[in-house]
Design an enzyme around this catalytic site. Structure first.
Site, PDB file in Angstrom:
ATOM      1  N   CYS A   1      -5.635 -26.770  -4.821  1.00 53.59           N
ATOM      2  CA  CYS A   1      -5.229 -28.117  -4.983  1.00 53.59           C
ATOM      3  C   CYS A   1      -6.449 -28.994  -4.708  1.00 53.59           C
ATOM      4  O   CYS A   1      -7.241 -28.664  -3.840  1.00 53.59           O
ATOM      5  CB  CYS A   1      -4.081 -28.306  -4.006  1.00 53.59           C
TER       6      CYS A   1
ATOM      7  N   GLU B   1       3.124 -13.658  -3.715  1.00 55.87           N
ATOM      8  CA  GLU B   1       1.902 -13.625  -4.539  1.00 55.87           C
ATOM      9  C   GLU B   1       0.987 -14.804  -4.228  1.00 55.87           C
ATOM     10  O   GLU B   1       0.649 -15.609  -5.103  1.00 55.87           O
ATOM     11  CB  GLU B   1       2.249 -13.587  -6.031  1.00 55.87           C
TER      12      GLU B   1
ATOM     13  N   GLU C   1       6.764  -4.982  -6.363  1.00 62.86           N
ATOM     14  CA  GLU C   1       7.435  -5.273  -7.635  1.00 62.86           C
ATOM     15  C   GLU C   1       6.858  -4.323  -8.685  1.00 62.86           C
ATOM     16  O   GLU C   1       5.695  -4.441  -9.054  1.00 62.86           O
ATOM     17  CB  GLU C   1       7.176  -6.720  -8.073  1.00 62.86           C
TER      18      GLU C   1
HETATM   19  C1  GLA Z   1       5.753 -12.153 -10.166  1.00 64.32           C
HETATM   20  C2  GLA Z   1       6.525 -12.740  -9.015  1.00 64.32           C
HETATM   21  C3  GLA Z   1       8.009 -12.683  -9.171  1.00 64.32           C
HETATM   22  C4  GLA Z   1       8.392 -12.933 -10.580  1.00 64.32           C
HETATM   23  C5  GLA Z   1       7.716 -11.939 -11.496  1.00 64.32           C
HETATM   24  C6  GLA Z   1       8.115 -12.094 -12.947  1.00 64.32           C
HETATM   25  O1  GLA Z   1       5.250 -10.920  -9.971  1.00 64.32           O
HETATM   26  O2  GLA Z   1       6.171 -12.227  -7.766  1.00 64.32           O
HETATM   27  O3  GLA Z   1       8.565 -13.674  -8.337  1.00 64.32           O
HETATM   28  O4  GLA Z   1       8.024 -14.214 -10.905  1.00 64.32           O
HETATM   29  O5  GLA Z   1       6.345 -12.148 -11.414  1.00 64.32           O
HETATM   30  O6  GLA Z   1       7.592 -13.230 -13.542  1.00 64.32           O
HETATM   31 ZN    ZN Z   2      -3.970 -30.072  -1.434  1.00 60.94          ZN
END
Ligand code: GLA
Ligand code: ZN
Length: 660
Positions: free
Chosen positions: A153, A144, A305
């Site tokens: 940052c 992600e 996911e």
């Molecule tokens: C996100 C992340 C996962 C996990 C889920 C649940 O989608 O990609 O690593 O952290 O959320 O919090």
């Molecule tokens: Zn930085």
């Protein structure tokens, strides 16, 4: 064969003795692929250059023995403590100049060269070890990307990179001073070295600098991805590369990121972090995010996911109702998913995500969720096989632009104006009519669409204006809105011309004045009916356009709010406000009538119709997002898929087919 169902799995969270049981239970339920490894750097490299991939290799082997293939994530979203101890300067810095520390994740600066060296060492070894493993079919860089990276940052390293990015863009400092309007408040720069990241100031920010900063942050994340992607591509040219995106998250320009991928992936959590109500409609937003990710890659996508249970970290959301998890997964498929992986296999016993529930509960004993999803996989597998590569056919498109979103998030005008929410007023109206929509960006061909909705084109360039003009000239129906053609690409207001600048003749009107509707709703009248509007009123003087709706409140009552202009072979609508739900619905009817948009089917509220076309066959999905049984008749000319017909149970789905 391409896998279609899977789970996200963390063998390192469980004793070795359990792996074979997990793998068997996965196979039994229909899992063909797992994603793994994306958070376990400390385990695989306990000190610099000392690699221990044996355990991961063993886990991959155990999965392989059950015929389950693997996608490996690089673990760079969670660098180990020893790296942070060795090089504390890679911790990211927030806008106040404070470092964010180890103990969660995303505790690394995306530009830091020392961190890049750690990444290079690890990813090179990781890729070399698994590139030729017969059971490793794909890769994911990090996790992600942009999740936290956008607010971070502001460290000296990123600041330097920002300066280099600006130098490359503007060439000389005078050009930057012009583009940023630094004459204001004595912000002039003599040299690029004097420019800072836009940290917290005593008061205010320069909107042009902020816009470039957001563009820079997006580019930096793309470059961070490319850095790893090059290593992976060189080592594993035969494997696919994808990335798990987050729908409308605005930190990275996903259209750009997607160019580096074989296909886009998305993480779909209808329960959000802790959504308190699952009974309020949200399915339009879920559908839009899926359509958006399909648009980003211009192709079917994967769900890397898909929600597998109750969501929650410190606080929890509601329990998905029986059938709801399956319905949400089916919705992903209906909008273009070619594969669905559920996050996660088993609820974790430790760490931040103890209550982000998996298919299996903490004790690992299959329960309601496992049984439901096992049934879903069994029933849906033949359909999903048949759908591979299939896309919807859309007559309407919504233009999505990160530049517009960035500029409007810097200056939202109305405190509650949100770019995506505004786009959703149009999306939802079409969604409720079961008119499928594509999301497009302004660099792609647009001619194929009968209707192009291009809301909030706050920043305007001659090239974009020309493209829109040509689209209408050739017969397209274009919808433009409030706050269009206000500024140039540098976020400076236009010095000349009438609003919407560069588009006023196309719209057949001028915006002479405007009213930000603070703490009140507006009202408009269309064909004798009144409708609520929100946030903004453009006060319009028409040249060639005709009024459709007029304001019914304030000193400008009776003046046009929504207009239509004939131009070339096409039409341009101008909507000078943010429409409420009833007005958007009325407006969608107008588009159906004048531009010939065709609903897939009439359905009761809460029942969604969606369509994919694969191998010359049309698949019509009916999805019941309500807690009630909904009557459905088999639509004319369609066959129930798999023989299932009859009423739609609560959270149930039906599929129909027909030769296209
Ligand atoms: C996100 C992340 C996962 C996990 C889920 C649940 O989608 O990609 O690593 O952290 O959320 O919090
Ligand atoms: Zn930085």
């Amino acid at each position: 064969m391409k896998p279609i169902f899977g789970v996200d799995y963390y063998p390192e969270h469980w004793p070795r003795e359990r792996w074979a049981t997990d793998a068997r239970m996965m196979r039994e339920m229909g899992v063909q692929v797992v994603r793994l490894a994306e958070f376990s750097w400390a385990k695989w490299e306990p000190s610099a250059g000392e690699f221990h991939f044996e355990e991961l290799e063993e886990a991959i082997g155990v999965l392989g023995a059950e015929g389950i293939r693997c996608i490996l994530g690089t673990p760079t979203a969670a660098p180990p403590a020893w790296i942070i101890r060795l090089n504390p300067e890679i911790e990211p810095m927030d806008a106040d100049g404070h470092r964010r520390h180890f103990g969660g994740r995303h505790h690394a600066c995306p530009s830091n060269p020392v961190y890049r060296e750690h990444i290079r060492r690890f990813v090179t070894a990781f890729a070399a070890r698994f590139a030729h493993h017969p059971n490793v079919i794909g890769w994911q860089v990090d996790n992600e990307l942009g999740n936290s990276h956008g607010d971070l940052c502001f460290c000296p390293c990123c600041e330097n990179r920002f300066r280099a990015w600006l130098k490359e863009k503007y060439g000389d400092i005078a050009a930057l001073n012009d583009a940023w309007g630094t004459a204001f408040w004595s912000q002039q720069y003599d040299r690029f070295e004097h420019i800072c990241a836009p940290k917290t100031t005593a008061s205010g920010h320069n909107p042009s600098q902020m816009l470039d900063w957001k563009r820079f942050c997006s580019d930096l994340v793309c470059e961070f991805h490319r850095f790893q992607a090059q290593i992976l591509r060189a080592a594993a040219p035969h494997a696919f590369l994808t990335h798990n995106m987050m729908g409308f998250s605005d930190k990275v320009d996903y259209f750009r990121l997607a160019r580096q991928l074989d296909f886009a992936s998305h993480d779909q959590y209808p329960g959000g972090h802790f959504r308190p109500r699952l009974d309020l409609p949200l399915e339009d937003r879920l559908a839009a995010e899926l359509d958006f990710i399909r648009g980003v890659g211009g192709a079917p996508f994967w769900i890397m996911e898909q929600q597998a249970g109750i969501t929650g970290w410190e606080v929890l959301g509601r329990t998905p109702r029986p059938g709801q998890l399956s319905l949400w997964a089916m919705q992903s498929i209906a909008h273009g998913a070619d594969a669905v992986l559920f996050f996660r296999w088993r609820s974790c016993l430790m760490g931040t995500e103890q209550y982000w529930h998996g298919l299996l509960p903490h004790n690992g004993v299959p329960g309601r969720t496992y049984r439901e999803i096992a049934g879903f996989m069994r029933q849906t597998a033949p359909l999903l096989e048949a759908l591979q590569g299939g896309m919807p056919v859309c007559q309407a498109a919504i233009l999505f632009s990160y530049d517009q979103e960035y500029a409007l998030s810097i200056q939202p005008h109305h405190p509650e104006l949100r770019y995506v929410d505004h786009l959703m007023t149009y999306y939802t109206a079409l969604y409720r009519r079961n008119i499928p929509v594509d999301f497009v960006h302004d660099g792609q061909p647009l001619d194929g669409y009968r209707v192009l909705i291009a809301p909030l084109l706050f920043l305007m360039t001659p090239a974009l204006a020309q493209k829109l003009r040509a689209y209408v000239q050739n017969g397209g129906t274009l919808v433009l809105t409030m706050r269009s053609g206000v500024k140039d690409e540098h976020n400076l207001c236009f010095a000349q011309g009438a609003l919407p600048c560069l588009l006023d003749d196309l719209c057949g009107l001028r915006v002479e004045d405007y009213d930000c509707l603070r703490d009140m709703d507006g009202l408009v009248e269309w064909d004798g009916e009144t409708y609520a509007v929100e946030k903004w009123s453009d006060l319009l003087t028409l040249t060639t356009a005709e009024p459709l709706a007029v304001y019914a409140r304030e000193f400008y009552a009776g003046t046009p709010a929504v207009t239509r202009n004939a131009y070339g072979a096409g039409k341009v609508y101008y909507v000078g406000t943010q429409m409420g739900e009833a007005l958007s619905a009325r407006f969608a009817r107008e588009l159906e009538q004048t531009a010939g948009l065709e609903p897939l089917l009439e359905t009761p509220l809460g029942v969604e119709a969606a369509q994919r076309v694969a191998q010359g066959v049309r698949y019509l999905f009916l999805l019941n997002h309500t807690a009630h049984t909904q009557p459905v008749a088999v639509p004319d000319g369609w066959q129930p898929y798999g023989g299932a017909g009859g009423d739609l149970p609560p959270y149930g789905a039906r599929v129909f087919t027909r030769k296209s």
